[in-house]
Design an enzyme around this catalytic site. Structure first.
Site, PDB file in Angstrom:
ATOM      1  N   VAL A  50       0.838  -1.198   0.000  1.00 16.85           N
ATOM      2  CA  VAL A  50       0.000   0.000   0.000  1.00 16.85           C
ATOM      3  C   VAL A  50       0.877   1.254   0.000  1.00 16.85           C
ATOM      4  O   VAL A  50       0.525   2.271  -0.607  1.00 16.85           O
ATOM      5  CB  VAL A  50      -0.948   0.002   1.220  1.00 16.85           C
ATOM      6  CG1 VAL A  50      -1.738   1.302   1.299  1.00 16.85           C
ATOM      7  CG2 VAL A  50      -1.899  -1.186   1.163  1.00 16.85           C
ATOM      8  N   CYS A  51       2.035   1.181   0.643  1.00 17.54           N
ATOM      9  CA  CYS A  51       2.880   2.354   0.847  1.00 17.54           C
ATOM     10  C   CYS A  51       3.240   3.096  -0.440  1.00 17.54           C
ATOM     11  O   CYS A  51       3.091   4.323  -0.498  1.00 17.54           O
ATOM     12  CB  CYS A  51       4.139   1.975   1.625  1.00 17.54           C
ATOM     13  SG  CYS A  51       3.780   1.359   3.283  1.00 17.54           S
TER      14      CYS A  51
END
Length: 214
Positions: A50-51
């Site tokens: 997700v980062c």
């Protein structure tokens, strides 16, 4: 413990930029010395999932933040060298090449520990080694801080690891706070730039709610 309404901690942290330069950033000083708002967002780890979507999303909106006199700073507990390796990795390979805002490298966890945003669920004493052992990953949750020109925090929020942020919401919050600063009014639910705000008194509430009925 919440730090909304308080000064952001006065501490310098290593940072990395897209040129491979390691230097120190003091978030409080960035706000006060530059006379700008600061958006500081923490993410768990480099080279994860997700980062990178969040870092690219903030990069895409960087011009919108700059128009609002706001500095964007990313942060995690990775080292500067790992940040640079990720910055040197192409987007189609899961990297963040093209991200230009600074990224804090809080590898000693001094700032994230002060903020209380580390994923530590317990501390257990181990008799065999006479040590305190942590339970959890000891990396940060997705914490976000909005800081005004005086260094005062006017928003903080924390997401669990799987939940990516909505960048547009931070633009809305900056618009709302700027409206409060400029006009001395308060911003009701779902307020957006161009909509009516309220006087901060009982009559102001009545007038606003009455207008919503029409």
């Amino acid at each position: 413990m919440s730090i909304v309404g308080k000064k952001f901690p006065n501490i310098s942290v290593n940072a990395m930029n897209d040129l491979g330069d390691t230097y120190q950033i003091n978030v409080l000083e960035e706000a006060q010395k530059n006379g700008k708002k600061v958006l500081l967002f923490w993410y768990p780890k480099d080279f994860t999932f997700v980062c990178p979507t969040e870092l690219h999303a903030f990069q895409e909106a960087l011009g919108d933040f700059e128009k609002r006199n706001t500095i964007v700073i990313g942060a995690s507990c990775d080292t500067p060298e790992v940040h640079f390796a990720w910055l040197s990795t192409s987007k189609d390979n899961g990297g963040i090449e093209g991200v230009t805002f600074p990224i804090l490298a809080d590898s000693n966890r001094n700032l994230s520990n002060i903020l209380g945003i580390l994923d530590i669920t317990d501390e257990v004493y181990d008799e065999a080694t006479d040590t305190i052992q942590l339970v959890g990953d000891n990396v940060t949750y997705r914490a976000t801080y909005l800081i005004d020109e005086d260094g005062t925090v006017f928003h903080e929020g924390i997401n669990h690891m799987p939940l990516g942020r909505n960048v547009k919401e931070y633009l809305r919050l900056i618009d709302a706070y700027s409206h409060v600063q400029k006009n001395g009014e308060v911003c009701p639910a779902n307020w957006e730039e161009g909509k009516d705000a309220m006087k901060a008194n009982a009559q102001g509430t009545k007038d606003y709610l009455t207008a919503q009925l029409n």
